[in-house]
Design a protein around this motif. Structure first.
Motif, PDB file in Angstrom:
ATOM      1  N   LEU A   1     -11.763  -4.093   9.451  1.00 18.76           N
ATOM      2  CA  LEU A   1     -11.553  -3.623   8.084  1.00 18.76           C
ATOM      3  C   LEU A   1     -10.096  -3.274   7.827  1.00 18.76           C
ATOM      4  CD1 LEU A   1     -13.807  -1.365   5.985  1.00 18.76           C
ATOM      5  CD2 LEU A   1     -11.437  -0.699   6.259  1.00 18.76           C
ATOM      6  N   LYS A   2      -9.488  -2.516   8.734  1.00 17.52           N
ATOM      7  CA  LYS A   2      -8.099  -2.100   8.530  1.00 17.52           C
ATOM      8  C   LYS A   2      -7.142  -3.279   8.556  1.00 17.52           C
ATOM      9  CE  LYS A   2      -8.260   2.645  10.294  1.00 17.52           C
ATOM     10  NZ  LYS A   2      -7.683   3.582  11.283  1.00 17.52           N
TER      11      LYS A   2
ATOM     12  N   TRP B   1      -7.670  -5.546   5.446  1.00 14.82           N
ATOM     13  CA  TRP B   1      -7.211  -4.830   4.252  1.00 14.82           C
ATOM     14  C   TRP B   1      -5.681  -4.856   4.189  1.00 14.82           C
ATOM     15  CZ3 TRP B   1      -8.219  -3.422  -0.386  1.00 14.82           C
ATOM     16  CH2 TRP B   1      -7.578  -2.342  -1.003  1.00 14.82           C
TER      17      TRP B   1
ATOM     18  N   LEU C   1      -8.497  -5.691  -5.725  1.00 10.76           N
ATOM     19  CA  LEU C   1      -8.453  -5.354  -4.300  1.00 10.76           C
ATOM     20  C   LEU C   1      -9.400  -4.199  -3.979  1.00 10.76           C
ATOM     21  CD1 LEU C   1      -4.615  -5.641  -3.659  1.00 10.76           C
ATOM     22  CD2 LEU C   1      -6.385  -7.056  -2.587  1.00 10.76           C
TER      23      LEU C   1
ATOM     24  N   LEU D   1     -12.447  -4.086  -1.188  1.00 11.85           N
ATOM     25  CA  LEU D   1     -12.640  -3.054  -0.165  1.00 11.85           C
ATOM     26  C   LEU D   1     -14.008  -2.395  -0.319  1.00 11.85           C
ATOM     27  CD1 LEU D   1     -11.457  -1.404   2.181  1.00 11.85           C
ATOM     28  CD2 LEU D   1     -10.516   0.187   0.481  1.00 11.85           C
TER      29      LEU D   1
END
Length: 501
Positions: free
Chosen positions: A160-161, A164, A256, A260
């Motif tokens: 995820l990080k 992103w 964005l 997320l």
């Protein structure tokens, strides 16, 4: 002697003798003509499998996708590398649609070589046809997320990080070039050699130098990811003028935020609203609150940072909505937030790991007890700064401190008797003993002085023996000092007197 006839008459006789309807034998083709004929026949044979773009041949391998007026092929170039070739038939399309394809080519040309942007390899615009050759990706983010959900795989914190951050940096590159994408969604982020790259610039538009927004004549984008201002628009200032939609960089920030949200919850904020008109109203109406269910258990330690980013990105008031620099410096990525995992896993390319091992070997770090916290702090700082990993200085500093610590422990050994007695004579004895031990250690470190003395033609065996005896005596006194250091004061005095003799 037979008289020769007139040449003209002879030609007429030959012509008269030629059968009616016959033609002269054709001349043999030249070597150049033969080569041209062979090339033409080969081209004709391979015409169905080869597409020429600016005279560069691309061999079709597979059909990757198709739309109303376009097809995307997987092709192989003359360099033996595979690419994606988009073939667009413009015949019958309206001018605005054709301009969107031409606009995409223009933007990709200006963005060529930029990080996080799909690379334009080749293109050609012909009457009725447009060819675009791009670098080939493996899978887009939309399919990747669907596949993970289908296999019931939770999205890991590192995934995820990293993804992103890659999306933010790609869009930030676009915004620095004064371009708003306007159609950000998972399907427009493509995995290329393991990294996400931004694709599909058909409706992207440049911002003029004297404003921070762009004006559009119609709504564009994918509804589940469209910002409120992209849906609402504003009327023209002239009566009867067609309303124009004003969107800026922060419209991409909203999109964005929706991506997320989908990565965290498995759906976009208003995906549960099925009616089209109701969905439009939910997105634009500030009275309709966006739901933020509890963060999934595997990401619960990031709940504070995740909620902060999602709420800041999905703020309907454009002025209050997060800017790009706020997202890039947010604790979710920087690791300074309370909700961030203290023991973050660091992902490094193999080449950088190999370089670190070489640096450790060169400095002797592989055989020492190193300060791991210092090393990790250095590596993290360099990775965040986008610099090459270089731990040489940190290794040298750590080893130096380690060696100093060993010497300090040794130097403190003679002073263990200070706790036995605090009287002045005892401290004086300790000082003398410390000096004696220091001298012994210095002599021991330079034990090759004997050999040096021989090289300088000091022939006296007695002198050499005396020096060696002095060293041995000093070592003996040093050992006895350590043995009696925790004992009585008398033992300390005895060892000191031995050394003085």
């Amino acid at each position: 002697m037979e008289e020769k006839g007139n040449p003209r008459e002879q030609r007429e006789v030959v012509k008269a003798r030629r059968p009616e309807g016959s033609r002269p034998a054709p001349l043999a083709p030249s070597s150049a003509e033969k080569k041209r004929q062979r090339t033409a026949s080969v081209a004709a044979a391979h015409n169905d499998d080869t597409i020429f773009v600016r005279r560069v041949p691309y061999t079709r391998l597979d059909v990757m996708g198709r739309g109303g007026s376009s097809k995307v092929f997987k092709v192989m170039g003359p360099d033996r590398k595979t690419y994606a070739l988009k073939k667009i038939r413009t015949k019958g399309l309206d001018r605005e649609t054709v301009e969107s394809f031409e606009n995409e080519i223009s933007l990709l040309k200006s963005l060529k070589g930029k990080d996080g942007i799909i690379r334009l390899v080749n293109y050609e615009i012909q009457p009725g046809l447009i060819y675009v050759v791009l670098e080939l990706g493996e899978i887009d983010l939309a399919r990747k997320l669907f596949k993970m959900r289908e296999e019931d795989k939770p999205i890991h914190e590192n995934f995820l990080k990293l993804r992103w951050q890659e999306m933010l940096e790609a869009v930030n590159t676009l915004h620095h070039e004064r371009v708003v994408h306007s159609d950000l969604k998972p399907a427009n982020f493509l995995f290329v050699e393991g990294s996400l790259k931004l694709i599909d610039f058909g409706i992207a538009k440049a911002i003029s130098d004297d404003t921070t927004n762009i004006a559009r004549d119609s709504q564009v984008g994918t509804l589940n990811y469209m910002s409120p201002e992209a849906i609402q628009g504003q009327g023209g200032s002239i009566p009867g003028e067609k309303p124009r939609l004003k969107v800026g960089r922060k419209s991409d920030i909203w999109s964005l935020g929706c991506i997320l949200y989908q990565m965290v919850y498995g759906r976009t904020p208003f995906a549960h609203v099925k009616n089209f008109m109701q969905k439009l109203q939910c997105i634009t109406d500030p009275r309709v609150e966006i739901e933020y269910p509890p963060i999934p258990a595997h990401l619960s330690h990031l709940s504070g940072d995740l909620l902060s980013v999602m709420k800041g990105s999905l703020e309907r008031d454009v002025k209050k909505r997060f800017a790009m620099d706020e997202l890039l410096s947010h604790p979710l990525l920087s690791g300074r937030g309370a909700g961030c995992n203290a023991e973050r896993e660091l992902s490094l390319p193999l080449s950088q790991v190999q370089a670190m091992l070489k640096q450790m070997h060169a400095t002797g770090g592989l055989t020492r007890d190193l300060n791991v916290d210092d090393l990790m702090s250095t590596i993290n700082a360099q990775v965040k700064g986008g610099r090459e990993i270089d731990i040489t200085e940190t290794l040298s500093s750590s080893i130096h401190r380690h060696n100093q610590g060993e010497e300090a422990v040794e130097a403190q050994t003679p002073h263990l008797t200070s706790s036995v007695s605090q009287s002045r004579p005892a401290r004086q004895i300790d000082d003398e003993l410390a000096r004696s031990i220091s001298n012994a250690r210095r002599h021991l470190r330079h034990v090759d002085t004997i050999e040096l003395a021989k090289q300088k033609q000091i022939q006296s065996e007695s002198k050499a023996e005396g020096l060696e005896g002095l060293l041995r005596k000093g070592l003996s006194a040093h050992r006895r000092a350590i043995e009696v250091a925790s004992g009585s004061r008398a033992g300390v005095e005895e060892s000191t007197e031995d050394w003085r003799e």
